[in-house]
Scaffold this motif. Structure first.
Motif, PDB file in Angstrom:
ATOM      1  N   GLU A  36       0.846  -1.202   0.000  1.00  0.00           N
ATOM      2  CA  GLU A  36       0.000   0.000   0.000  1.00  0.00           C
ATOM      3  C   GLU A  36       0.876   1.245   0.000  1.00  0.00           C
ATOM      4  OE1 GLU A  36      -3.662   2.113   0.101  1.00  0.00           O
ATOM      5  OE2 GLU A  36      -3.366  -0.047  -0.103  1.00  0.00           O
ATOM      6  N   LYS A  78      -6.788   8.323   2.464  1.00  0.00           N
ATOM      7  CA  LYS A  78      -7.488   7.072   2.755  1.00  0.00           C
ATOM      8  C   LYS A  78      -6.509   5.908   2.848  1.00  0.00           C
ATOM      9  CE  LYS A  78     -11.800   8.557   0.640  1.00  0.00           C
ATOM     10  NZ  LYS A  78     -12.650   8.502  -0.549  1.00  0.00           N
ATOM     11  N   GLY A  79      -5.517   5.905   1.988  1.00  0.00           N
ATOM     12  CA  GLY A  79      -4.513   4.852   2.023  1.00  0.00           C
ATOM     13  C   GLY A  79      -3.703   4.879   3.303  1.00  0.00           C
ATOM     14  N   GLU A  81      -4.733   5.977   6.104  1.00  0.00           N
ATOM     15  CA  GLU A  81      -5.636   5.506   7.161  1.00  0.00           C
ATOM     16  C   GLU A  81      -5.728   3.979   7.160  1.00  0.00           C
ATOM     17  OE1 GLU A  81      -9.287   7.646   6.492  1.00  0.00           O
ATOM     18  OE2 GLU A  81      -8.426   9.529   7.210  1.00  0.00           O
ATOM     19  N   ARG A  82      -5.748   3.379   5.950  1.00  0.00           N
ATOM     20  CA  ARG A  82      -5.788   1.914   5.869  1.00  0.00           C
ATOM     21  C   ARG A  82      -4.525   1.313   6.477  1.00  0.00           C
ATOM     22  NH1 ARG A  82      -8.033   3.053   0.778  1.00  0.00           N
ATOM     23  NH2 ARG A  82      -6.022   2.791  -0.244  1.00  0.00           N
ATOM     24  N   ASN A  85      -4.649   1.679  10.257  1.00  0.00           N
ATOM     25  CA  ASN A  85      -5.600   0.750  10.873  1.00  0.00           C
ATOM     26  C   ASN A  85      -5.114  -0.697  10.821  1.00  0.00           C
ATOM     27  OD1 ASN A  85      -7.393   2.785  11.559  1.00  0.00           O
ATOM     28  ND2 ASN A  85      -8.516   2.619   9.645  1.00  0.00           N
ATOM     29  N   ALA A  86      -4.216  -1.000   9.900  1.00  0.00           N
ATOM     30  CA  ALA A  86      -3.690  -2.355   9.810  1.00  0.00           C
ATOM     31  C   ALA A  86      -2.781  -2.669  10.987  1.00  0.00           C
ATOM     32  CB  ALA A  86      -2.920  -2.549   8.501  1.00  0.00           C
TER      33      ALA A  86
END
Length: 87
Positions: A36, A78-79, A81-82, A85-86
């Motif tokens: 990502e 958004k990326g 944030e992903r 969150n991972a």
């Protein structure tokens, strides 16, 4: 709580299994996070280029570049944030 030898062995076996599963998940999360991140770095370079172009362009062209940069910046946000969150 007092443990018998068998209870403690079962508990340690369960913890070992959970630990191994978590290690695999963490490893996969890191790999996914790296993938990502690499995609986002490409988009980041695009945003930086568009920001430079915005300063050089005028009128409608600048509006178009601004809109494109905004969309890319949203994707990057958004990326990030992903990835966050991972972990």
């Amino acid at each position: 709580m007092g443990y018998t030898k068998d209870d403690l062995k079962k508990l340690v076996d369960e913890l070992t299994k959970q630990r191994d599963e978590l290690k695999v998940k963490l490893h996969l999360a890191k790999a996914e996070g790296r993938d990502e991140w690499e995609k986002l770095e490409t988009k980041w370079e695009e945003v930086k280029g568009k920001m430079k172009t915005m300063g050089e362009e005028a009128g409608e062209a600048a509006d178009s570049v601004t809109a494109a940069a905004g969309l890319l910046a949203d994707e990057i946000k958004k990326g990030y944030e992903r990835i966050k969150n991972a972990f």
